[in-house]
Design a protein around this motif. Structure first.
Motif, PDB file in Angstrom:
ATOM      1  N   CYS A 114       0.781  -1.283   0.095  1.00 31.35           N
ATOM      2  CA  CYS A 114       0.032   0.032   0.002  1.00 31.35           C
ATOM      3  C   CYS A 114       0.720   1.277  -0.037  1.00 31.35           C
ATOM      4  CB  CYS A 114      -0.899  -0.098   1.174  1.00 31.35           C
ATOM      5  SG  CYS A 114      -0.103   0.299   2.715  1.00 31.35           S
ATOM      6  N   GLY A 115       2.055   1.039   0.581  1.00 34.29           N
ATOM      7  CA  GLY A 115       2.899   2.135   0.714  1.00 34.29           C
ATOM      8  C   GLY A 115       2.666   3.260   1.588  1.00 34.29           C
ATOM      9  N   GLN A 116       1.373   3.084   2.490  1.00 32.30           N
ATOM     10  CA  GLN A 116       1.179   4.209   3.523  1.00 32.30           C
ATOM     11  C   GLN A 116       0.946   3.510   4.772  1.00 32.30           C
ATOM     12  OE1 GLN A 116      -1.880   6.594   1.854  1.00 32.30           O
ATOM     13  NE2 GLN A 116      -2.341   5.145   0.293  1.00 32.30           N
ATOM     14  N   CYS A 117       1.037   2.334   4.968  1.00 26.80           N
ATOM     15  CA  CYS A 117       1.066   1.781   6.450  1.00 26.80           C
ATOM     16  C   CYS A 117       2.138   1.764   7.476  1.00 26.80           C
ATOM     17  CB  CYS A 117       0.317   0.236   6.430  1.00 26.80           C
ATOM     18  SG  CYS A 117       1.339  -0.965   5.867  1.00 26.80           S
TER      19      CYS A 117
ATOM     20  N   CYS B 246       4.952  -0.588   5.768  1.00 31.30           N
ATOM     21  CA  CYS B 246       5.405   0.015   4.537  1.00 31.30           C
ATOM     22  C   CYS B 246       6.305   1.318   4.938  1.00 31.30           C
ATOM     23  CB  CYS B 246       4.588   0.505   3.419  1.00 31.30           C
ATOM     24  SG  CYS B 246       3.687  -0.740   2.647  1.00 31.30           S
TER      25      CYS B 246
ATOM     26  N   CYS C 147       3.242  -5.546   4.769  1.00 26.59           N
ATOM     27  CA  CYS C 147       1.867  -4.901   4.837  1.00 26.59           C
ATOM     28  C   CYS C 147       0.833  -5.765   4.374  1.00 26.59           C
ATOM     29  CB  CYS C 147       2.036  -4.201   3.330  1.00 26.59           C
ATOM     30  SG  CYS C 147       0.679  -3.011   2.855  1.00 26.59           S
TER      31      CYS C 147
HETATM   32 ZN   LIG Z   1       1.403  -1.222   3.526  1.00 28.18          ZN
END
Ligand SMILES: [Zn+2]
Length: 342
Positions: free
Chosen positions: A93-96, A99, A107
């Motif tokens: 996701c690149g956001q959690c 990550c 993730c």
């Molecule tokens: Zn993530």
């Protein structure tokens, strides 16, 4: 476009070379014209459907992709049409929090090209912009496709999980596999002494050429006895393993005090016994490892671009012969990566 898909799970013969819809990109996505796609054991698991994964069918596998950017979405800033690129195989996701810590494979939405999204056994594949990485140095498409999954896996195993330090002794099981051939080179470059195993002498010669100082032919030598002999009875500090049950006891018994056994696969089965007394008494660690982070892949790519690490290519098949490529992987008669050319 032409693609290799399967409509049902089964043997290599379920792979069909056929027409498939060209992927439609979203505003933040990139369309890549595939020039080379490497096989991984994961492709075989997905094709066979062994874990009751509910894949959307028909499905296109293939996690290791290199090619040219054909088209970019309206929100894509960094990537331009015509660029030579490879794809980071893991999609997160690149956001959690995971990550943000660079632990992409932790993730909760983590997947891979070819797992729950279509992969690279095709003329085109679509990718989020964030997964698109310029091919480093003068690597060709075959070399670029041979790198991502196995190098990020071996890097994560050796450094992030096992905490490898210069001067340690590393045992690499299965030198001819993609992960094995990457781990030998990475461990050597990190200042370790590498012992590698394989079941054929021609593979052991190649392992030596990649940097293994000592080799063991596990089809006619005892891994435990050879490791004892080669380490003056001490054992090894780190073991990189992806075979599972068939080698587990030999690996565990080859660990030094404070040794770390790190595993990323179970091609021979996943049920093993563990002697807990020998675990705590010798202060050993057993570690699981799964893929790695994009940052780790980029660190490895830097060294590949400088030719300090090298992609190991076994052979290439036309995409339409994907079934033959799978059969070759199942035969174990290869060293390094098997590629497909759309
Ligand atoms: Zn993530």
């Amino acid at each position: 476009m032409k693609a290799v898909r399967f409509h049902e799970h089964g043997s290599a013969d379920v792979l069909k070379y056929e027409d498939a819809p060209e992927p439609q990109i979203q505003a933040n996505e990139v369309l890549v014209r595939v020039k080379a796609c490497a096989l991984n054991h994961l492709d075989l698991w997905l094709r066979m459907g062994v874990r009751d994964w509910k894949l959307p069918l028909p499905h296109i596998v293939g996690s290791d992709i290199a090619g040219e950017v054909a088209e970019v979405g309206s929100l894509v800033k960094r990537v331009k049409p015509g660029e030579r690129v490879l794809l980071c195989p893991g999609i997160s996701c690149g956001q959690c929090e995971a990550c943000a810590h660079g632990l992409d494979s932790a993730c909760r939405s983590y997947t891979l090209f070819g797992a729950f999204v279509d992969g690279g056994y095709a003329e085109y594949v679509k990718s989020p912009e964030t997964n698109v990485i310029p091919i480093p140095g003068d690597l060709n498409f075959d070399e670029a496709a041979a790198v991502p999954l196995v190098f990020v896996t071996a890097w994560h195993m050796l450094f992030t999980r096992a905490g490898l330090k210069p001067g340690e002794e590393v045992l690499v099981i299965g030198a001819g596999s993609g992960v094995g051939s990457a781990a030998i080179q990475i461990a050597k470059l990190a200042g370790a002494r590498v012992i590698a195993t394989a079941g054929a002498d021609w593979k052991l010669e190649k392992a030596r050429a990649l940097g293994a100082e000592e080799v063991i032919n596990h089809s006619r030598q005892s891994v435990v006895e050879e490791v004892r002999r080669l380490t003056a009875k001490r054992g090894v500090d780190v073991i990189v393993e992806h075979v599972g049950a068939a080698v587990w006891d030999a690996c565990f018994d080859s660990l030094a005090t404070y040794g770390r056994l790190v595993t990323c696969g179970v091609t021979s089965g996943g049920e093993v016994k563990l002697n807990v007394q020998a675990l705590f008494g010798r202060q050993r660690s057993v570690l699981g490892s799964f893929m790695g982070g994009k940052g780790e892949l980029m660190e490895a790519l830097e060294l590949l671009g400088q030719r300090k690490l090298k992609a190991v290519v076994d052979s290439a098949f036309p995409l339409k012969d994907a079934a033959a490529a799978h059969k070759k992987m199942e035969s174990r008669e290869f060293f390094g990566k098997i590629l497909l050319h759309p």
